[in-house]
Enzyme design. Structure first.
Site, PDB file in Angstrom:
ATOM      1  N   LYS A 199     -18.413  47.943  38.698  1.00 26.30           N
ATOM      2  CA  LYS A 199     -17.403  47.024  39.239  1.00 26.30           C
ATOM      3  C   LYS A 199     -16.049  47.274  38.602  1.00 26.30           C
ATOM      4  CE  LYS A 199     -20.449  43.276  38.184  1.00 26.30           C
ATOM      5  NZ  LYS A 199     -20.890  41.931  38.032  1.00 26.30           N
ATOM      6  N   LYS A 212     -22.651  55.766  36.074  1.00 29.92           N
ATOM      7  CA  LYS A 212     -23.065  54.623  36.894  1.00 29.92           C
ATOM      8  C   LYS A 212     -21.891  54.117  37.752  1.00 29.92           C
ATOM      9  CE  LYS A 212     -23.015  50.361  35.300  1.00 29.92           C
ATOM     10  NZ  LYS A 212     -23.222  49.078  34.625  1.00 29.92           N
ATOM     11  N   LYS A 235     -18.626  48.349  26.088  1.00 32.53           N
ATOM     12  CA  LYS A 235     -17.628  47.314  26.378  1.00 32.53           C
ATOM     13  C   LYS A 235     -16.644  47.150  25.222  1.00 32.53           C
ATOM     14  CE  LYS A 235     -19.830  44.667  30.002  1.00 32.53           C
ATOM     15  NZ  LYS A 235     -20.291  43.370  30.487  1.00 32.53           N
TER      16      LYS A 235
END
Ligand code: TYM
Length: 331
Positions: free
Chosen positions: A198, A195, A113
């Site tokens: 979203k 993965k 992130k």
């Protein structure tokens, strides 16, 4: 397993994908009759990346409606919004003092992130796993059903719990992650080694729980496969394996049974069948979610009752923690 407590949560950020459904919500459903379950909308985690306030508020309610539409029963479990229970932030503060900066810097999700939001590497982003530990430990949870990407966060929660117990005496239940073999990591339809997320920028990579039938079928039609034509589970066939896993998860079959269903069939027919299985399952969920969202009074009532129940448990644990660490709580 009688009397066990289960805790899990999802962030109301971005559009939820079928990965969130398969990796988490789906696994909650068969636990709610047996265990004492707490399921939260983790809006305090969501603000570790920038959120549009009105959207965050809307998504929080949408997520609550989604839980219920998927079959989470607010009569059987405690469904609540994280920020409505102040003890999460309070316990996180205490746990911060038992967590090392180096441990947080090593977290895979923090590193990912930080790369993605290089202009906003805030303290909350780094502290995120401690808040998650506070969520889980406040309710003395035994089991934490999550997808594979959350394993590291549950591990650090265990470490923090053990550390606290060793220093101040037995206080917290040391939780265990519950990660299913099938569907713990649903992958991107475009880059099947990654993965499904979203926040993927490529809209064809993820199937969102809000996608309509046409979009779902189109995305599966475009899914990346490989050059041979065999439909089987194999590490060298990540695209096909991912589609088989999705099909199995949405039809309740094992991956082996799914393989048999498609023996000798072509990729075109296979991808259409996977898309149809997903679309068939999501259509009634979407309808029910839309119906619930029109009934704001009902949703508000569910969340108020959930917050009240969660508050009672959380207050008990926090008071015990404050006593153990020597915080003055009045005479
Ligand atoms: P979040 O909101 O990123 O994801 C919610 C859940 O979905 C799972 N998941 C997946 N499972 C399989 N395949 C995928 N592609 C996939 N993508 C996501 C996640 O593993 C997760 O179970 N920090 C948490 C929220 C949280 C929480 C908690 C969870 C806050 N407090 C306490 C458990 C306990 C998160 O960001 O999940």
């Amino acid at each position: 397993m009688e009397g066990k407590t289960v805790y899990s949560a999802i962030q109301p950020s971005g559009n939820l994908t079928i990965g969130n459904y398969v990796g988490s919500i789906r696994n909650w459903l068969n636990m709610q009759s047996e265990y004492d379950c707490y399921f939260a909308m983790a809006n305090m985690h969501a603000i570790t990346v920038r959120q549009e306030p009105s959207e965050l508020r809307r998504r929080t309610l949408e997520l609550a409606a989604l839980y219920i539409a998927c079959g989470v029963d607010p009569e059987k479990c405690t469904l609540y919004v994280q920020s409505q229970v102040p003890q999460h932030a309070e316990l996180a503060w205490v746990l911060n003092t038992l967590t090392y900066v180096g441990e947080m810097e090593r977290m895979t999700q923090f590193k990912d992130k930080s790369r993605k939001h290089a202009d906003n590497i805030n303290m909350g982003l780094m502290d995120y796993p401690v808040l998650m530990a506070a969520d889980i430990l406040l309710y003395q949870a035994d089991l934490v059903p999550v997808g594979q990407d959350q394993t590291q966060h549950v591990e650090i929660t265990r470490d923090i719990a053990v550390r606290f117990n060793n220093r101040f005496g037995d206080t917290f239940t040391v939780p265990q992650a519950l990660i299913l073999k099938q569907g713990a990591k649903i992958c991107s339809l475009q880059e099947p080694e990654k993965k499904m997320s979203k926040s993927d920028e490529n809209p064809n990579a993820s199937v969102y729980l809000t996608d309509d039938r046409d979009a779902i079928l189109r995305k599966f039609k475009r899914a990346v496969t490989d050059s041979d034509s065999e439909i089987r589970l194999a590490p060298e066939k990540p695209g096909i394996s991912n589609l088989l896993t999705i099909y199995a998860s949405f039809t309740g079959k094992t991956a082996g049974e799914a393989e048999k269903d498609f023996a000798g069939k072509g990729y075109g027919e296979f991808k259409l069948a996977v898309g149809e299985a997903v679309a068939d399952k999501l259509a009634p969920v979407q309808q029910e979610q839309a119906r619930l969202l029109k009934d704001k009074a009902y949703l508000g009532g569910v969340l108020a009752a959930g917050a009240e129940r969660a508050y009672k448990t959380a207050r008990k644990t926090l008071s015990k923690v404050y006593r153990k660490i020597g915080f003055y709580q009045g005479e």
